[in-house]
Design a protein around this motif. Structure first.
Motif, PDB file in Angstrom:
ATOM      1  N   SER A  57       0.888  -1.166   0.000  1.00 47.74           N
ATOM      2  CA  SER A  57       0.000   0.000   0.000  1.00 47.74           C
ATOM      3  C   SER A  57       0.924   1.214   0.000  1.00 47.74           C
ATOM      4  CB  SER A  57      -0.907  -0.010   1.239  1.00 47.74           C
ATOM      5  OG  SER A  57      -0.108   0.096   2.389  1.00 47.74           O
ATOM      6  N   LEU A  60       2.755   0.524   3.688  1.00 47.31           N
ATOM      7  CA  LEU A  60       3.040  -0.846   4.123  1.00 47.31           C
ATOM      8  C   LEU A  60       3.822  -1.590   3.051  1.00 47.31           C
ATOM      9  CD1 LEU A  60      -0.369  -1.743   5.756  1.00 47.31           C
ATOM     10  CD2 LEU A  60       1.835  -1.788   6.922  1.00 47.31           C
ATOM     11  N   TRP A 372       4.533   9.519  12.737  1.00 50.29           N
ATOM     12  CA  TRP A 372       5.704   8.644  12.590  1.00 50.29           C
ATOM     13  C   TRP A 372       6.560   8.710  13.835  1.00 50.29           C
ATOM     14  CZ3 TRP A 372      11.135   8.868  12.476  1.00 50.29           C
ATOM     15  CH2 TRP A 372      11.775   7.743  11.919  1.00 50.29           C
ATOM     16  N   LEU A 409       4.274   8.071   7.754  1.00 47.02           N
ATOM     17  CA  LEU A 409       3.380   7.271   8.612  1.00 47.02           C
ATOM     18  C   LEU A 409       4.127   6.051   9.124  1.00 47.02           C
ATOM     19  CD1 LEU A 409       0.460   6.517   9.614  1.00 47.02           C
ATOM     20  CD2 LEU A 409       0.163   5.318   7.465  1.00 47.02           C
ATOM     21  N   ALA A 411       4.418   2.422  10.065  1.00 45.04           N
ATOM     22  CA  ALA A 411       3.638   1.236   9.685  1.00 45.04           C
ATOM     23  C   ALA A 411       4.487   0.003   9.933  1.00 45.04           C
ATOM     24  CB  ALA A 411       3.255   1.332   8.212  1.00 45.04           C
ATOM     25  N   LEU A 424      -0.116   1.108  13.166  1.00 42.41           N
ATOM     26  CA  LEU A 424      -0.093   2.283  12.289  1.00 42.41           C
ATOM     27  C   LEU A 424      -0.028   3.563  13.109  1.00 42.41           C
ATOM     28  CD1 LEU A 424      -2.960   1.313   9.777  1.00 42.41           C
ATOM     29  CD2 LEU A 424      -0.502   1.279   9.300  1.00 42.41           C
ATOM     30  N   GLU A 470      -6.084  -2.583   7.198  1.00 36.84           N
ATOM     31  CA  GLU A 470      -4.870  -1.761   7.224  1.00 36.84           C
ATOM     32  C   GLU A 470      -4.798  -0.696   6.129  1.00 36.84           C
ATOM     33  OE1 GLU A 470      -4.980  -5.047   7.397  1.00 36.84           O
ATOM     34  OE2 GLU A 470      -3.412  -6.071   6.269  1.00 36.84           O
ATOM     35  N   GLU A 471      -5.207  -1.072   4.927  1.00 33.96           N
ATOM     36  CA  GLU A 471      -5.067  -0.107   3.842  1.00 33.96           C
ATOM     37  C   GLU A 471      -6.028   1.074   4.020  1.00 33.96           C
ATOM     38  OE1 GLU A 471      -4.700  -2.168   0.106  1.00 33.96           O
ATOM     39  OE2 GLU A 471      -4.473  -0.236  -0.905  1.00 33.96           O
ATOM     40  N   GLU A 474      -4.799   3.214   6.847  1.00 39.28           N
ATOM     41  CA  GLU A 474      -3.607   3.954   6.414  1.00 39.28           C
ATOM     42  C   GLU A 474      -4.043   5.233   5.690  1.00 39.28           C
ATOM     43  OE1 GLU A 474      -1.436   2.878   2.661  1.00 39.28           O
ATOM     44  OE2 GLU A 474       0.045   2.138   4.074  1.00 39.28           O
ATOM     45  N   ASN A 475      -5.025   5.079   4.787  1.00 38.14           N
ATOM     46  CA  ASN A 475      -5.531   6.247   4.051  1.00 38.14           C
ATOM     47  C   ASN A 475      -6.197   7.254   4.977  1.00 38.14           C
ATOM     48  OD1 ASN A 475      -4.696   5.568   1.499  1.00 38.14           O
ATOM     49  ND2 ASN A 475      -6.476   4.247   1.134  1.00 38.14           N
TER      50      ASN A 475
END
Ligand SMILES: Cc1cc2nc3c(=O)[nH]c(=O)nc-3n(C[C@H](O)[C@H](O)[C@H](O)COP(=O)(O)OP(=O)(O)OC[C@H]3O[C@@H](n4cnc5c(N)ncnc54)[C@H](O)[C@@H]3O)c2cc1C
Ligand SMILES: NC(=O)C1=CN([C@@H]2O[C@H](COP(=O)(O)OP(=O)(O)OC[C@H]3O[C@@H](n4cnc5c(N)ncnc54)[C@H](OP(=O)(O)O)[C@@H]3O)[C@@H](O)[C@H]2O)C=CC1
Length: 502
Positions: A57, A60, A372, A409, A411, A424, A470-471, A474-475
């Protein structure tokens, strides 16, 4: 892509360290400057290479890690020359490094990727083991085959893996915190996982898509004596898969957890006997028996700050790492982080001219993105090694470069207690103070989903099990989507978030 002009400055690119950070850095430099020689100096005969890299992604990533003989790297990149020798001294003013084989190497740009070593609770005690590289893992396995009881100190990645993987041997796990896995989890996730620790292990393991670790190079180099002391590169995902982590007994798990305590004193058998004779007040062990009634004569005893004492065959100190800056960097003027790492700026540059650093040895000292944080992990070692090479190249070519997107980010995908675990952003609300709220969804034995919210926006998440979220998450974190109108529905399993947000 057109190959870059060969840099004109004297000396060459030199990278120190054959772990993920160093190898990735050398490879990237070799790609950018195909007509230049890149020198990789490493203390160990095998190097670590990333293979089958896949960006799954935006942030990730998945990859395999292989231990390889140095010749494999040289064959893949004819302009990389690997020297197996320990760096003994950096003379940064002269732009050169001295190696154990007596050679001197002049550099124009240097990247230090010498990793870290275990931070042991006690140095020089033969019963206290740290696990870092293949050699120390094999030593641990050897000791375990003869053991009836081991003591594990620490509450991070290694401890979490060991308490689950060790079979046929009693484990006493002493942690400073109230709940297990403090570096990765909060108390809720810890509780979710603890039930798995008590249950018998299922025969067949679930295979999860994640970073894999193979030791082909190690097998090929099995006859090679490294002579590298404790300077092998760090293990990583699934490192225990090839090892038989079984003690002398026939049960699978027998783990006793001592919470909120640290090690007060370690006694060898003889010292213990002497202090017993002096009738010191002996604490009680986990069975609520005084250790004085313990019939077993253990090689080593650990007194904890909660006044309990346990005898065991040996102790694993899984208590974090210290960056490898001593002794070869002494005499140079490096700024160090609080954790002892070489401070690097947003271009992976240390405080010393023309010296860069990446991976476990460094401490990220740029103002980080709100999502992060640095953790000494394989993925970050790869990302930093790759980005350091880009920065070194940009500096030589006089180009500007922005901080790489991978530092936007945090991850991390891993596996604990045979569950897939995805972390995340600010997954434990790190640095958010009390100004945040948590949302939870949990199905015992199946999944645990926690999101960290601030002002209606997602700041981080912990996903345990096959959540498939997760995806999307993440967005949501990267875009800082306003989620306030969803309230608790955000984690409703009947709502397909992907439809809304992807
Ligand atoms: C048991 C264990 C399990 C782990 N599991 C995971 C996991 O599941 N997921 C994850 O993301 N991370 C995991 N990690 C962390 C991960 O392995 C490290 O963060 C990563 O490998 C660090 O890479 P590196 O290249 O910075 O350092 P290293 O791999 O330590 O490499 C350092 C290199 O420098 C060389 N070197 C050192 N000193 C000198 C010198 N003076 N001269 C020349 N060469 C020198 C060494 O020989 C070595 O080649 C684990 C670590 C351990 C110990
Ligand atoms: N699956 C994964 O992602 C894995 C990652 N790793 C990585 O490998 C490296 C080494 O792992 P590990 O050694 O477990 O390090 P970690 O940093 O993960 O954990 C260290 C643990 O030890 C505790 N600790 C530190 N000092 C003491 C002490 N004196 N007494 C008792 N406890 C102490 C820390 O507590 P506190 O935080 O309060 O200081 C923390 O719980 C880490 O970078 C880790 O991230 C390792 C294995 C698996």
């Amino acid at each position: 892509m057109e190959a870059a002009r060969p840099p004109s400055t004297a000396g060459r690119f030199v990278v120190v360290g054959g772990g993920i950070a160093g190898v990735t850095c050398a490879e990237q430099l070799a790609i950018q400057f195909p007509s230049e020689d890149i020198l990789l100096i490493t203390a160990h005969p095998v190097i670590k290479a990333v293979t089958n890299f896949k960006q799954v992604s935006k942030v990730l990533e998945e990859f395999d890690v292989e231990e390889q003989p140095k010749t494999m790297l040289e064959n893949r990149f004819p302009n990389i020359k690997v020297i197996q020798s320990e760096v003994k001294q950096l003379k940064s003013k002269e732009h050169c490094i001295l190696t154990g084989d007596g050679s001197q190497h002049v550099y124009k740009k240097l990247c230090l990727c010498a990793g870290a070593k275990p931070k042991l609770i006690c140095e020089g005690n033969p019963y206290v083991l740290g696990i870092r590289d293949t050699d120390s893992a094999q030593e641990f396995q050897k000791q375990l085959t003869k053991a009836k009881r081991v003591m594990i100190i620490g509450n991070g990645g290694i401890a979490l893996e060991l308490v689950y993987e060790i079979e046929g041997c009693e484990v006493i796990w002493a942690i400073k915190d109230k709940a297990i896995g403090n570096t990765f989890f909060d108390a809720g996730a810890a509780e979710f996982l603890t039930s798995k620790l008590i249950a018998e292990k299922p025969e067949a393991r679930i295979a999860h898509k994640r970073t894999r670790y193979t030791t082909e190079g190690r097998k090929k180099e099995a006859q090679t004596k490294s002579g590298a002391g404790n300077l092998g590169s760090a293990l990583g995902p699934d490192w225990h898969e090839g090892l038989n982590l079984k003690g002398t007994k026939e049960f699978s798990h027998k783990v006793h957890i001592e919470t909120m305590c640290e090690v007060k004193k370690i006694y060898l058998q003889e010292e213990f006997r002497i202090s017993k004779k002096k009738s010191l007040p002996f604490p009680r062990d986990h069975c609520n028996q005084s250790v004085t009634t313990d019939k077993e004569a253990w090689p080593v005893y650990v007194e904890l700050t909660n006044e309990k004492t346990y005898g065991c065959d040996f102790i694993v100190s899984a208590t974090g790492v210290i960056p490898n800056t001593e002794p070869f960097l002494c005499g140079n003027n490096f700024d160090l982080g609080e954790d002892g790492g070489l401070k690097v700026d947003a271009h992976m540059h240390t405080s010393v001219s023309d010296v860069y650093a990446a991976g476990d040895i460094c401490t990220a000292s740029w103002p980080p993105s709100p999502f992060w944080q640095q953790m000494r992990l394989w993925t970050q070692a790869r990302q930093m090694g790759w980005y350091a090479a880009k920065c070194m190249a940009a500096a030589i070519l006089g180009e500007s470069i922005d901080l790489d997107f991978s530092f936007e980010l945090f991850a991390h995908v891993t596996k604990f207690f045979n569950y897939k675990v995805v972390l995340l952003g600010k997954y434990n609300a790190q640095g958010l103070g009390s100004d945040h709220e948590l949302m939870l969804r949990c199905t015992k034995g199946q999944e645990y989903v926690k999101v960290v919210m601030q002002n209606g926006q997602m700041m981080g998440a912990v996903l345990i099990g096959e959540t498939d979220l997760e995806e999307t998450f993440e967005n949501l974190i990267l875009n800082q989507t306003d989620l306030s109108s969803y309230g608790e529905d955000l984690l409703d399993p009947n709502i397909d978030l992907e439809d809304y947000f992807d």
